[in-house]
Design an enzyme around this catalytic site. Structure first.
Site, mmCIF file in Angstrom:
data_model
loop_
_atom_site.group_PDB
_atom_site.id
_atom_site.type_symbol
_atom_site.label_atom_id
_atom_site.label_comp_id
_atom_site.label_asym_id
_atom_site.label_seq_id
_atom_site.Cartn_x
_atom_site.Cartn_y
_atom_site.Cartn_z
ATOM 1 N N TRP A 199 123.210 52.649 -12.672
ATOM 2 C CA TRP A 199 123.178 52.035 -13.996
ATOM 3 C C TRP A 199 121.875 52.340 -14.716
ATOM 4 O O TRP A 199 121.846 52.477 -15.938
ATOM 5 C CB TRP A 199 123.412 50.529 -13.913
ATOM 6 C CG TRP A 199 122.408 49.810 -13.082
ATOM 7 C CD1 TRP A 199 122.526 49.457 -11.768
ATOM 8 C CD2 TRP A 199 121.103 49.389 -13.481
ATOM 9 N NE1 TRP A 199 121.370 48.857 -11.325
ATOM 10 C CE2 TRP A 199 120.475 48.796 -12.365
ATOM 11 C CE3 TRP A 199 120.396 49.451 -14.672
ATOM 12 C CZ2 TRP A 199 119.196 48.279 -12.402
ATOM 13 C CZ3 TRP A 199 119.104 48.934 -14.708
ATOM 14 C CH2 TRP A 199 118.537 48.348 -13.582
ATOM 15 N N ASP A 200 120.744 52.454 -13.970
ATOM 16 C CA ASP A 200 119.469 52.711 -14.638
ATOM 17 C C ASP A 200 119.451 54.105 -15.264
ATOM 18 O O ASP A 200 118.953 54.285 -16.374
ATOM 19 C CB ASP A 200 118.277 52.482 -13.708
ATOM 20 C CG ASP A 200 118.374 53.193 -12.372
ATOM 21 O OD1 ASP A 200 119.485 53.593 -11.968
ATOM 22 O OD2 ASP A 200 117.334 53.345 -11.725
ATOM 23 N N HIS A 201 120.038 55.086 -14.591
ATOM 24 C CA HIS A 201 120.132 56.426 -15.187
ATOM 25 C C HIS A 201 121.046 56.392 -16.414
ATOM 26 O O HIS A 201 120.755 57.016 -17.430
ATOM 27 C CB HIS A 201 120.655 57.445 -14.169
ATOM 28 C CG HIS A 201 119.718 57.653 -13.033
ATOM 29 N ND1 HIS A 201 118.696 58.576 -13.071
ATOM 30 C CD2 HIS A 201 119.630 57.039 -11.833
ATOM 31 C CE1 HIS A 201 118.023 58.528 -11.941
ATOM 32 N NE2 HIS A 201 118.567 57.604 -11.171
ATOM 33 N N ARG A 209 119.327 55.019 -19.405
ATOM 34 C CA ARG A 209 118.331 55.932 -19.979
ATOM 35 C C ARG A 209 118.963 57.008 -20.857
ATOM 36 O O ARG A 209 118.252 57.696 -21.588
ATOM 37 C CB ARG A 209 117.508 56.567 -18.859
ATOM 38 C CG ARG A 209 116.609 55.573 -18.182
ATOM 39 C CD ARG A 209 115.870 56.167 -17.007
ATOM 40 N NE ARG A 209 115.138 55.121 -16.330
ATOM 41 C CZ ARG A 209 115.130 54.938 -15.023
ATOM 42 N NH1 ARG A 209 115.802 55.750 -14.229
ATOM 43 N NH2 ARG A 209 114.452 53.949 -14.496
#
Length: 140
Positions: free
Chosen positions: A62-64, A67
């Site tokens: 989810w963090d990628h 971004r």
């Protein structure tokens, strides 16, 4: 977006426990955003799919995903120089002990109580317009 995490919160880089920083990079941990951004933009397209067992399964980090410019949309992120959150896991879907030791184990975390008293301001014109607007937004 506001985060309690600093990806570069290593001891040799952290000098001021009260310092806030701004970036265009979405942090990996400890963040929050306005409810309207979640409701109106992100909830419907969060990277999940239905598995054969009829359960939602995460399809990518989810963090990628956050971004990616189509999600991030150039928003600023405020974060502390001294992190207020820590990376807890050394084993997981996208983590192993070697990776945790290399990237997360040496990141600092604030251990002191900090006074965040707001200085008196003579006029709202002295505040950054985004800060002024944010005081009226809902964070949940």
């Amino acid at each position: 977006v506001i985060s309690a995490w600093n990806d570069n919160g290593f001891e040799h880089l952290v000098h001021d426990r009260k310092q806030l920083q701004r970036t265009q990079f979405m942090p990996g941990l400890g963040w929050l955003l306005q409810r309207k951004i979640w409701d109106n933009e992100l909830a419907e397209k969060w990277p999940m799919e239905i598995s054969a067992a009829k359960q939602k399964v995460q399809t990518l980090n989810w963090d990628h995903w956050m971004r990616d410019p189509s999600q991030h949309q150039g928003r600023s992120v405020l974060f502390p120089q001294m992190p207020r959150a820590f990376h807890n896991g050394s084993v997981g879907t996208f983590m192993d002990p070697k990776m945790h030791q290399r990237y997360f184990a040496k990141i600092m975390i604030n251990q002191e109580n900090i006074s965040w008293k707001i200085p008196s301001i003579q006029s709202s014109r002295e505040l950054d317009p985004d800060v002024l607007a944010a005081q009226y937004d809902r964070y949940e």
